[in-house]
Design a protein around this motif. Sequence first.
Motif, PDB file in Angstrom:
ATOM      1  N   ARG A   1       0.851  -1.194   0.000  1.00  0.00           N
ATOM      2  CA  ARG A   1       0.000   0.000   0.000  1.00  0.00           C
ATOM      3  C   ARG A   1       0.888   1.247   0.000  1.00  0.00           C
ATOM      4  O   ARG A   1       0.780   2.110   0.871  1.00  0.00           O
ATOM      5  CB  ARG A   1      -0.940  -0.020   1.210  1.00  0.00           C
ATOM      6  CG  ARG A   1      -1.917  -1.197   1.186  1.00  0.00           C
ATOM      7  CD  ARG A   1      -2.969  -1.093   2.273  1.00  0.00           C
ATOM      8  NE  ARG A   1      -2.423  -1.265   3.602  1.00  0.00           N
ATOM      9  CZ  ARG A   1      -2.143  -2.446   4.161  1.00  0.00           C
ATOM     10  NH1 ARG A   1      -2.336  -3.558   3.469  1.00  0.00           N
ATOM     11  NH2 ARG A   1      -1.647  -2.525   5.382  1.00  0.00           N
ATOM     12  N   SER A   2       1.767   1.315  -0.988  1.00  0.00           N
ATOM     13  CA  SER A   2       2.679   2.456  -1.114  1.00  0.00           C
ATOM     14  C   SER A   2       1.880   3.749  -1.151  1.00  0.00           C
ATOM     15  O   SER A   2       0.982   3.915  -1.978  1.00  0.00           O
ATOM     16  CB  SER A   2       3.522   2.318  -2.379  1.00  0.00           C
ATOM     17  OG  SER A   2       4.259   1.104  -2.371  1.00  0.00           O
ATOM     18  N   ALA A   3       2.220   4.682  -0.255  1.00  0.00           N
ATOM     19  CA  ALA A   3       1.406   5.880  -0.085  1.00  0.00           C
ATOM     20  C   ALA A   3       1.643   6.929  -1.160  1.00  0.00           C
ATOM     21  O   ALA A   3       0.773   7.758  -1.427  1.00  0.00           O
ATOM     22  CB  ALA A   3       1.674   6.496   1.292  1.00  0.00           C
TER      23      ALA A   3
ATOM     24  N   CYS B   1       6.177   3.860  -4.335  1.00  0.00           N
ATOM     25  CA  CYS B   1       5.776   2.790  -5.247  1.00  0.00           C
ATOM     26  C   CYS B   1       6.900   2.425  -6.199  1.00  0.00           C
ATOM     27  O   CYS B   1       7.182   1.245  -6.413  1.00  0.00           O
ATOM     28  CB  CYS B   1       4.526   3.220  -6.016  1.00  0.00           C
ATOM     29  SG  CYS B   1       4.031   2.083  -7.336  1.00  0.00           S
ATOM     30  N   THR B   2       7.548   3.422  -6.787  1.00  0.00           N
ATOM     31  CA  THR B   2       8.573   3.156  -7.789  1.00  0.00           C
ATOM     32  C   THR B   2       9.943   2.870  -7.186  1.00  0.00           C
ATOM     33  O   THR B   2      10.788   2.241  -7.821  1.00  0.00           O
ATOM     34  CB  THR B   2       8.687   4.341  -8.770  1.00  0.00           C
ATOM     35  OG1 THR B   2       8.940   5.547  -8.034  1.00  0.00           O
ATOM     36  CG2 THR B   2       7.409   4.500  -9.565  1.00  0.00           C
ATOM     37  N   PHE B   3      10.171   3.294  -5.937  1.00  0.00           N
ATOM     38  CA  PHE B   3      11.455   3.045  -5.288  1.00  0.00           C
ATOM     39  C   PHE B   3      11.517   1.645  -4.691  1.00  0.00           C
ATOM     40  O   PHE B   3      12.557   0.990  -4.713  1.00  0.00           O
ATOM     41  CB  PHE B   3      11.715   4.088  -4.192  1.00  0.00           C
ATOM     42  CG  PHE B   3      13.028   3.891  -3.485  1.00  0.00           C
ATOM     43  CD1 PHE B   3      14.222   4.212  -4.118  1.00  0.00           C
ATOM     44  CD2 PHE B   3      13.079   3.381  -2.200  1.00  0.00           C
ATOM     45  CE1 PHE B   3      15.441   4.021  -3.477  1.00  0.00           C
ATOM     46  CE2 PHE B   3      14.286   3.192  -1.552  1.00  0.00           C
ATOM     47  CZ  PHE B   3      15.467   3.514  -2.195  1.00  0.00           C
ATOM     48  N   ILE B   4      10.399   1.171  -4.156  1.00  0.00           N
ATOM     49  CA  ILE B   4      10.358  -0.134  -3.503  1.00  0.00           C
ATOM     50  C   ILE B   4       9.976  -1.202  -4.516  1.00  0.00           C
ATOM     51  O   ILE B   4       8.930  -1.121  -5.168  1.00  0.00           O
ATOM     52  CB  ILE B   4       9.327  -0.143  -2.349  1.00  0.00           C
ATOM     53  CG1 ILE B   4       9.694   0.900  -1.298  1.00  0.00           C
ATOM     54  CG2 ILE B   4       9.212  -1.531  -1.726  1.00  0.00           C
ATOM     55  CD1 ILE B   4      10.937   0.580  -0.518  1.00  0.00           C
TER      56      ILE B   4
ATOM     57  N   ARG C   1       4.627   0.586 -15.210  1.00  0.00           N
ATOM     58  CA  ARG C   1       3.630   1.645 -15.335  1.00  0.00           C
ATOM     59  C   ARG C   1       2.629   1.236 -16.407  1.00  0.00           C
ATOM     60  O   ARG C   1       3.020   0.800 -17.497  1.00  0.00           O
ATOM     61  CB  ARG C   1       4.290   2.973 -15.704  1.00  0.00           C
ATOM     62  CG  ARG C   1       3.273   4.116 -15.743  1.00  0.00           C
ATOM     63  CD  ARG C   1       3.934   5.466 -15.737  1.00  0.00           C
ATOM     64  NE  ARG C   1       2.932   6.526 -15.602  1.00  0.00           N
ATOM     65  CZ  ARG C   1       3.201   7.773 -15.286  1.00  0.00           C
ATOM     66  NH1 ARG C   1       4.452   8.126 -15.057  1.00  0.00           N
ATOM     67  NH2 ARG C   1       2.251   8.675 -15.185  1.00  0.00           N
ATOM     68  N   LEU C   2       1.347   1.367 -16.101  1.00  0.00           N
ATOM     69  CA  LEU C   2       0.298   0.922 -17.013  1.00  0.00           C
ATOM     70  C   LEU C   2      -0.069   2.016 -18.005  1.00  0.00           C
ATOM     71  O   LEU C   2      -0.131   3.202 -17.652  1.00  0.00           O
ATOM     72  CB  LEU C   2      -0.941   0.493 -16.228  1.00  0.00           C
ATOM     73  CG  LEU C   2      -0.733  -0.601 -15.170  1.00  0.00           C
ATOM     74  CD1 LEU C   2      -2.058  -0.945 -14.504  1.00  0.00           C
ATOM     75  CD2 LEU C   2      -0.100  -1.850 -15.779  1.00  0.00           C
ATOM     76  N   ARG C   3      -0.332   1.603 -19.226  1.00  0.00           N
ATOM     77  CA  ARG C   3      -0.782   2.537 -20.257  1.00  0.00           C
ATOM     78  C   ARG C   3      -2.167   3.081 -19.908  1.00  0.00           C
ATOM     79  O   ARG C   3      -2.982   2.403 -19.263  1.00  0.00           O
ATOM     80  CB  ARG C   3      -0.846   1.837 -21.617  1.00  0.00           C
ATOM     81  CG  ARG C   3       0.507   1.435 -22.168  1.00  0.00           C
ATOM     82  CD  ARG C   3       0.345   0.498 -23.349  1.00  0.00           C
ATOM     83  NE  ARG C   3      -0.418   1.122 -24.427  1.00  0.00           N
ATOM     84  CZ  ARG C   3       0.116   1.714 -25.488  1.00  0.00           C
ATOM     85  NH1 ARG C   3       1.444   1.768 -25.607  1.00  0.00           N
ATOM     86  NH2 ARG C   3      -0.633   2.239 -26.431  1.00  0.00           N
TER      87      ARG C   3
ATOM     88  N   SER D   1      -0.740   4.959 -12.831  1.00  0.00           N
ATOM     89  CA  SER D   1      -1.088   3.613 -12.350  1.00  0.00           C
ATOM     90  C   SER D   1       0.070   2.642 -12.564  1.00  0.00           C
ATOM     91  O   SER D   1       0.730   2.655 -13.612  1.00  0.00           O
ATOM     92  CB  SER D   1      -2.327   3.108 -13.087  1.00  0.00           C
ATOM     93  OG  SER D   1      -3.413   3.995 -12.897  1.00  0.00           O
ATOM     94  N   TYR D   2       0.280   1.807 -11.567  1.00  0.00           N
ATOM     95  CA  TYR D   2       1.383   0.850 -11.583  1.00  0.00           C
ATOM     96  C   TYR D   2       0.905  -0.501 -11.059  1.00  0.00           C
ATOM     97  O   TYR D   2      -0.088  -0.598 -10.334  1.00  0.00           O
ATOM     98  CB  TYR D   2       2.526   1.326 -10.678  1.00  0.00           C
ATOM     99  CG  TYR D   2       3.088   2.673 -11.039  1.00  0.00           C
ATOM    100  CD1 TYR D   2       4.227   2.778 -11.841  1.00  0.00           C
ATOM    101  CD2 TYR D   2       2.493   3.857 -10.583  1.00  0.00           C
ATOM    102  CE1 TYR D   2       4.744   4.023 -12.178  1.00  0.00           C
ATOM    103  CE2 TYR D   2       3.006   5.097 -10.918  1.00  0.00           C
ATOM    104  CZ  TYR D   2       4.129   5.172 -11.710  1.00  0.00           C
ATOM    105  OH  TYR D   2       4.637   6.403 -12.047  1.00  0.00           O
TER     106      TYR D   2
END
Length: 348
Positions: free
Chosen positions: A223-225, A230-233, A238-240, A261-262
């Motif tokens: 649950r990356s805030a 999100c991108t570091f851990i 990344r979603l289109r 969105s990822y």
Amino acid sequence: MITFENLVVRFGEFTALPDFSLQIEEGEFFTLLGPSGCGKSTALRTLAGFTEPASGRVLVDGKDVTSLPSDQRGIGMVFQNYALFPSMSVRENIAFGLKVARRPKAEIDERVRAIASEVALTPAQLDKGVAELSGGQQQRVAIARALVMRPRILLLDEPLSNLDAQLRGQLRIQLKELQQQFGITSIYVTHDQDEAMSMSDRIAVLNQGRVEQVGTPQEIYERSATEFVCTFIGSVNRLRDESVQTLASYPGTPVQAGRSSYARVERFVLQDRGQPSEGLHVLDGVVERVDYHGYFTQYAVRVQGDPLTVRVPYHPSAATFVVGDEVAVGIAPRDVLQYERTQSVVTA
């Protein structure tokens, strides 16, 4: 309990910590995690009393220690380079703080012997020079030297970074076991995500001197805030926008169109085309690269002209693919992490 209260730390014109606030509970193994230059070591050194803040306070058990000399804070520290005395024996290195404190010789001998045993240093090793020891053994000496003083708080500044991967894995376990055994509040600084995730009770992720998120390893990962966390851990795709719009149209979906969105690489499903895919958004792709790691296989898949990484855990019955295979890649709406759009550039 340790409290950083609106701490500001500057080095000349550079502000390392612009407004740093954080609370660490007694007995925790707490990790400050972030990229190089994010301020994690500065926070640690300020707590230790080696760096003076421009403003703000540091409190230990409710007592303001901001102006207290470092040797009066009841804090032990293990440095990245261990900071051992090369001209002294292992025994003398461990006993150094006790001698400075003018403890009786019999007490020093007993405490050195006891702590050496706890960190798996043999009596024979105590009489060797530190240069005769391996990197892992030197690290144990540095930990023993800190613990022999019976500190209330133990600070560890990237203590495993100079060791090889296998030894780091072994010492992670030993460090955590020692911390639990002694019950010492421990603050660990690292840029290594695996160390942080496997050892910590809680983690603070830092970015440019600011706390992005505080939570358990599971909370940080699942649950990356923020988009940075999100991108570091871990590893994410990344979603289109087209995929996000499709996922947002599913009944009862939490996904919202128009947001960054990822999805983490292990949350994707990789299968043959045409297989059932209930509850998944599925895209056709072609395998471009296969990286075998033993406990998982990582695939690079070209989907709609874009690269996508999919990590498949090892299982005897798991399907395997080779370069050139035509496959289907699926993701469930519940596994999508979303954030308000920013101007930052994020690698897929």
